[in-house]
Design a protein around this motif. Structure first.
Motif, mmCIF file in Angstrom:
data_model
loop_
_atom_site.group_PDB
_atom_site.id
_atom_site.type_symbol
_atom_site.label_atom_id
_atom_site.label_comp_id
_atom_site.label_asym_id
_atom_site.label_seq_id
_atom_site.Cartn_x
_atom_site.Cartn_y
_atom_site.Cartn_z
ATOM 1 N N SER A 320 -3.339 -1.338 13.209
ATOM 2 C CA SER A 320 -3.375 -0.112 12.543
ATOM 3 C C SER A 320 -2.814 0.760 13.573
ATOM 4 N N SER A 321 -2.597 2.135 13.211
ATOM 5 C CA SER A 321 -2.458 3.330 14.282
ATOM 6 C C SER A 321 -3.832 3.556 15.383
ATOM 7 N N LEU A 331 -8.331 -0.091 21.561
ATOM 8 C CA LEU A 331 -7.486 -1.336 21.710
ATOM 9 C C LEU A 331 -6.630 -1.276 20.454
ATOM 10 N N ARG A 332 -5.330 -1.648 20.624
ATOM 11 C CA ARG A 332 -4.392 -1.910 19.688
ATOM 12 C C ARG A 332 -3.510 -3.156 19.939
#
Length: 435
Positions: A320-321, A331-332
């Motif tokens: 998710s954004s 974190l992404r």
């Protein structure tokens, strides 16, 4: 004196192979050789059990009391312990070299004959890293901190190797970047990109003291050591171990390992729990699984007297954004890869540490050490495209605290890149360890 204590003689030379062949308590070699022999004996005791373990436990208090162990504790606290004085107003820097050994011999005698009693502590309150409220620290006298550190050095080789594989924090050689590397690899292997993170509410103050001592008695059945540990942590009623005491992190890990980590692995084998001290992470496949696992975790932590902080329990999807905030990172998952940025919590944590450093002598030196450690730790967030923005924000914090002279941008960048290299190495190790 600061330098002489940490570098005096051959105390920091590694133990050679001959040292490991000698009896632990022989008066040979350096004090570090003595610790290495004790660590080797602990490894053997854990492997063999039975009479070998019983013999090691019988000698455990005498090794805590040994002046070589106490001096190692002194040296380590001089180099890495907090500089704040206890109720007596004294710090390690206030002692001349000629005064140290007589002081340690007195402490050794008191531990050995059972007359040791810690003095009063000084209470200090510091801001929590998430910016909500304050954390209470109990600062003991120099001697009492040394005794606690000596106990930690002696007990750790017998306890830490038994802790769960996926627990990190307050453990030698186990870093937050290792925790994150393990989390990434499990998520990638099993498609677990919905992460639920939670913190135990005021963990040190919440530990049920009697239950924790029962766990210690079960793991290390040595009455004299048990009595000493009770004295070190003090009389605090039914709950709490002193945050700021060098032994408390080991005791917190012991309690949570026994009653949370092991039980979770047995009862919830499909949802991995990664624990970094009192910071918990569940790796799930979807929101439904995360909610169910989160409810189970909340129930379990309440049962052991360590309830979760509702404010800091968060579920997020790494694709998710918003991503997920964990261990000071935002974190992404982007293009199949895990990316990290420094979170607001990470920045607050740095500022809090620097604010504490502001009040002590040799502040620029202490501030530089804090920056070194923080930027190595932030290795996963290194990105040449955002480097200047990070340095600008750092410059603003240091300027606010009148610590701008501690900023060496070349050094900071070097430490940050070093942290990035270590992060890549940890990711490779995680692949090898977990397959």
């Amino acid at each position: 004196m600061y330098e002489s204590l940490s570098r005096r003689g051959d105390s920091l030379k590694p133990a050679g192979p001959r040292a490991r062949q000698k009896l632990v308590d022989d008066h040979i070699g350096s004090r570090l050789d003595f610790l290495r022999r004790h660590e080797e004996a602990a490894r053997l005791a854990l492997t063999e059990g039975g009479n070998v373990l019983a013999e090691t436990l019988k000698r455990l208090r005498s090794r805590i009391a040994d002046t070589r162990m106490l001096r190692l504790a002194w040296d380590k606290l001089c180099s890495h312990g907090g500089p704040s004085p206890g109720t007596d107003g004294l710090t390690y820097l206030d002692f001349e070299e000629i005064e140290v050994w007589p002081l340690l011999r007195l402490a050794s005698s008191a531990i050995s004959d059972g007359s040791y009693r810690p003095g009063p502590v000084r209470e200090v309150r510091i801001p929590k890293s998430h910016g909500d409220g304050q954390r209470r620290l109990e600062i003991a006298s120099v001697v009492d901190r040394v005794v606690a550190k000596s106990a930690q050095l002696a007990l750790s080789p017998l306890l830490d190797p038994t802790f769960a594989e996926l627990s990190f924090g307050f453990r030698p050689g186990r870093t937050r970047n290792q925790a994150m590397a393990r989390a990434e690899h499990i998520a990638r292997q099993q498609g677990r990109w919905v992460w639920l993170r939670a913190d135990i509410l005021d963990a040190f103050d919440a530990v049920p003291t009697k239950r924790m001592l029962d766990v210690l008695r079960k793991r290390l059945p040595a009455t004299d050591v048990q009595e000493l540990i009770q004295k070190i942590i003090g009389s605090r009623g039914r709950r709490g171990i002193p945050q700021g005491n060098p032994l408390s992190p080991l005791l917190l890990n012991l309690y949570l390992d026994h009653l949370l980590d092991r039980r979770w692995k047995k009862q919830q084998p499909h949802v991995q729990l990664i624990r970094y001290a009192d910071d918990l992470l569940l790796l799930c496949r979807d929101a439904t699984e995360a909610l169910a696992a989160g409810n189970t975790l909340a129930k379990r932590t309440r049962e052991i007297g360590m309830p979760l902080s509702e404010q800091k329990t968060r579920m997020g999807h790494l694709e998710s954004s918003e991503g997920v905030e964990w261990l000071g990172y935002q974190l992404r998952r982007e293009d199949g890869d895990l990316t990290a940025q420094i979170s607001e919590t990470g920045w607050r944590n740095l500022r809090n540490h620097l604010e504490q450093a502001y009040w002590f002598a040799a502040t620029p030196i202490l501030a530089q050490r804090i920056l070194d450690g923080w930027f190595v730790q932030q290795g996963p967030a290194y990105d040449p495209r955002t480097k200047n923005d990070v340095l600008d924000r750092l410059r603003g914090i240091l300027s606010d605290l009148y610590l701008l002279e501690a900023l060496d941008t070349k050094r900071v960048t070097t430490m940050w890149r070093r942290g990035r290299e270590q992060w890549h190495q940890e990711r490779q190790r995680a692949v090898k360890a977990l397959g």
